[in-house]
Design a protein around this motif. Sequence first.
Motif, PDB file in Angstrom:
ATOM      1  N   SER A   9       0.829  -1.204   0.000  1.00  0.00           N
ATOM      2  CA  SER A   9       0.000   0.000   0.000  1.00  0.00           C
ATOM      3  C   SER A   9       0.865   1.257   0.000  1.00  0.00           C
ATOM      4  N   LEU A  10       1.959   1.247   0.754  1.00  0.00           N
ATOM      5  CA  LEU A  10       2.862   2.404   0.764  1.00  0.00           C
ATOM      6  C   LEU A  10       3.526   2.601  -0.591  1.00  0.00           C
ATOM      7  N   ILE A  11       3.935   1.500  -1.224  1.00  0.00           N
ATOM      8  CA  ILE A  11       4.565   1.618  -2.547  1.00  0.00           C
ATOM      9  C   ILE A  11       3.556   2.138  -3.563  1.00  0.00           C
ATOM     10  N   LEU A  12       2.321   1.663  -3.497  1.00  0.00           N
ATOM     11  CA  LEU A  12       1.287   2.160  -4.401  1.00  0.00           C
ATOM     12  C   LEU A  12       1.020   3.646  -4.166  1.00  0.00           C
ATOM     13  N   GLU A  13       1.064   4.071  -2.929  1.00  0.00           N
ATOM     14  CA  GLU A  13       0.889   5.497  -2.636  1.00  0.00           C
ATOM     15  C   GLU A  13       2.037   6.323  -3.196  1.00  0.00           C
ATOM     16  N   ILE A  14       3.261   5.791  -3.102  1.00  0.00           N
ATOM     17  CA  ILE A  14       4.414   6.493  -3.684  1.00  0.00           C
ATOM     18  C   ILE A  14       4.263   6.597  -5.192  1.00  0.00           C
ATOM     19  N   GLU A  15       3.819   5.517  -5.823  1.00  0.00           N
ATOM     20  CA  GLU A  15       3.683   5.501  -7.278  1.00  0.00           C
ATOM     21  C   GLU A  15       2.609   6.472  -7.774  1.00  0.00           C
ATOM     22  N   THR A  16       1.569   6.700  -6.994  1.00  0.00           N
ATOM     23  CA  THR A  16       0.422   7.478  -7.472  1.00  0.00           C
ATOM     24  C   THR A  16       0.354   8.892  -6.913  1.00  0.00           C
ATOM     25  N   LYS A  17       0.812   9.108  -5.668  1.00  0.00           N
ATOM     26  CA  LYS A  17       0.595  10.394  -5.017  1.00  0.00           C
ATOM     27  C   LYS A  17       1.860  11.190  -4.744  1.00  0.00           C
ATOM     28  N   HIS A  18       3.019  10.544  -4.766  1.00  0.00           N
ATOM     29  CA  HIS A  18       4.266  11.254  -4.489  1.00  0.00           C
ATOM     30  C   HIS A  18       4.658  12.077  -5.710  1.00  0.00           C
ATOM     31  N   GLN A  19       4.931  13.358  -5.493  1.00  0.00           N
ATOM     32  CA  GLN A  19       5.230  14.255  -6.615  1.00  0.00           C
ATOM     33  C   GLN A  19       6.549  13.907  -7.297  1.00  0.00           C
ATOM     34  N   ASP A  20       7.530  13.444  -6.520  1.00  0.00           N
ATOM     35  CA  ASP A  20       8.831  13.116  -7.123  1.00  0.00           C
ATOM     36  C   ASP A  20       8.760  11.889  -8.026  1.00  0.00           C
ATOM     37  N   TYR A  21       7.751  11.042  -7.854  1.00  0.00           N
ATOM     38  CA  TYR A  21       7.621   9.825  -8.643  1.00  0.00           C
ATOM     39  C   TYR A  21       6.329   9.823  -9.449  1.00  0.00           C
ATOM     40  N   LYS A  22       5.875  11.019  -9.820  1.00  0.00           N
ATOM     41  CA  LYS A  22       4.664  11.119 -10.625  1.00  0.00           C
ATOM     42  C   LYS A  22       4.869  10.503 -12.002  1.00  0.00           C
ATOM     43  N   ASP A  23       6.025  10.749 -12.596  1.00  0.00           N
ATOM     44  CA  ASP A  23       6.351  10.195 -13.907  1.00  0.00           C
ATOM     45  C   ASP A  23       7.493   9.184 -13.840  1.00  0.00           C
ATOM     46  N   ALA A  24       7.904   8.802 -12.651  1.00  0.00           N
ATOM     47  CA  ALA A  24       8.994   7.845 -12.476  1.00  0.00           C
ATOM     48  C   ALA A  24       8.501   6.686 -11.620  1.00  0.00           C
ATOM     49  N   PHE A  25       9.350   5.674 -11.524  1.00  0.00           N
ATOM     50  CA  PHE A  25       9.016   4.486 -10.760  1.00  0.00           C
ATOM     51  C   PHE A  25       9.578   4.605  -9.348  1.00  0.00           C
ATOM     52  N   SER A  26       8.951   3.907  -8.428  1.00  0.00           N
ATOM     53  CA  SER A  26       9.423   3.914  -7.050  1.00  0.00           C
ATOM     54  C   SER A  26      10.840   3.352  -6.998  1.00  0.00           C
ATOM     55  N   PRO A  27      11.670   3.850  -6.086  1.00  0.00           N
ATOM     56  CA  PRO A  27      13.077   3.421  -6.056  1.00  0.00           C
ATOM     57  C   PRO A  27      13.215   1.949  -5.739  1.00  0.00           C
ATOM     58  N   PRO A  28      14.193   1.268  -6.346  1.00  0.00           N
ATOM     59  CA  PRO A  28      14.415  -0.160  -6.077  1.00  0.00           C
ATOM     60  C   PRO A  28      15.135  -0.343  -4.750  1.00  0.00           C
ATOM     61  N   PRO A  29      15.245  -1.578  -4.273  1.00  0.00           N
ATOM     62  CA  PRO A  29      16.024  -1.818  -3.044  1.00  0.00           C
ATOM     63  C   PRO A  29      17.484  -1.446  -3.254  1.00  0.00           C
ATOM     64  N   ARG A  30      18.080  -0.979  -2.210  1.00  0.00           N
ATOM     65  CA  ARG A  30      19.492  -0.592  -2.303  1.00  0.00           C
ATOM     66  C   ARG A  30      20.381  -1.828  -2.361  1.00  0.00           C
ATOM     67  N   LEU A  31      21.491  -1.691  -3.049  1.00  0.00           N
ATOM     68  CA  LEU A  31      22.456  -2.771  -3.167  1.00  0.00           C
ATOM     69  C   LEU A  31      23.287  -2.853  -1.885  1.00  0.00           C
ATOM     70  N   PRO A  32      24.000  -3.954  -1.673  1.00  0.00           N
ATOM     71  CA  PRO A  32      24.839  -4.063  -0.477  1.00  0.00           C
ATOM     72  C   PRO A  32      25.891  -2.959  -0.433  1.00  0.00           C
ATOM     73  N   GLY A  33      25.916  -2.234   0.668  1.00  0.00           N
ATOM     74  CA  GLY A  33      26.838  -1.121   0.817  1.00  0.00           C
ATOM     75  C   GLY A  33      26.377   0.167   0.197  1.00  0.00           C
ATOM     76  N   GLN A  34      25.193   0.203  -0.377  1.00  0.00           N
ATOM     77  CA  GLN A  34      24.678   1.399  -1.014  1.00  0.00           C
ATOM     78  C   GLN A  34      23.752   2.130  -0.046  1.00  0.00           C
ATOM     79  N   PRO A  35      23.868   3.463   0.073  1.00  0.00           N
ATOM     80  CA  PRO A  35      22.968   4.201   0.966  1.00  0.00           C
ATOM     81  C   PRO A  35      21.557   4.216   0.428  1.00  0.00           C
ATOM     82  N   ASP A  36      20.612   4.501   1.303  1.00  0.00           N
ATOM     83  CA  ASP A  36      19.224   4.529   0.884  1.00  0.00           C
ATOM     84  C   ASP A  36      18.927   5.812   0.119  1.00  0.00           C
TER      85      ASP A  36
END
Length: 277
Positions: A80-107
């Motif tokens: 539900s949170l990811i769906l909210e990010i995909e539909t209502k978050h302004q930074d991801y209006k035309d982009a996809f929700s961020p993927p999981p971070r790789l090992p050693g990669q910051p969030d």
Amino acid sequence: MAFPLPRGITPPEIAFLAEMEMVTVVPRQRLEGLELLGGPTEPLQPPRRTTLPLWLALLLKRQRRANILPPSWLHPEPLSLILEIETKHQDYKDAFSPPPRLPGQPDVYERSAGARANPTPRRTLDGQQYFPAPPFLPQNVALSSAEATERSGDPPALPYHWLEVGNMLLDAASDDLVDPDQIRRLLKDLREVRMAKMRKGVDVLEAAASVGGGGGVAMTGVGAMEIGEGRGFVAGVVEGLRKIGASKEQARREQMAEERENRGYDGTQDYEDEMEF
């Protein structure tokens, strides 16, 4: 006559590759470890958790020898949170929700603050350096209580094989999931929203081609099945735009050549008229 195979990897092949994802199981019976191509598996000792490839976990589930623990993202609240990010978050209006971070990669929030975003390399048994990538990342394992507390501040994210793993677990291990009907609805909504964004990205390509400028579509966070399903459509659109652009360029060159010929003809005619005068 046999029909030619489509270019690229097909959805059944993508689903086959997704079966190498590692998941967490709780065995019901004692079983010895197996020697697999990817390495030996741990012996199954109930009720201790064990990490196994998805194909083996599904086989044991069908034989009622183990239960599959759903990954942290395959719950109603994270979806539900990811769906909210995909539909209502302004930074991801035309982009996809961020993927999981790789090992050693910051969030995501650390990267926005300018932190280092390079993954930490690993080494094989013979000392060679490599960077892990899906499906060889533990993105679909169930987190322990300590790991869940450590990653409590991370935003929920969909792994690379989220659609394949989610559908497989819904088909074979729905009794191990929390509210499978709601999870099925959320996965369907996420798929429709993200496919609409991919189609919108094709419109961006068409607009960029019509004005003669370069353009592209950000594919960060797109899953494997989404790429496989949209490959034929996007490739067909890009091929059509390439042909339209080539025809426009050919017409422009022919027009320029015709204008040069006309200018050359007028100049020669004037020169001949002056000589006769």
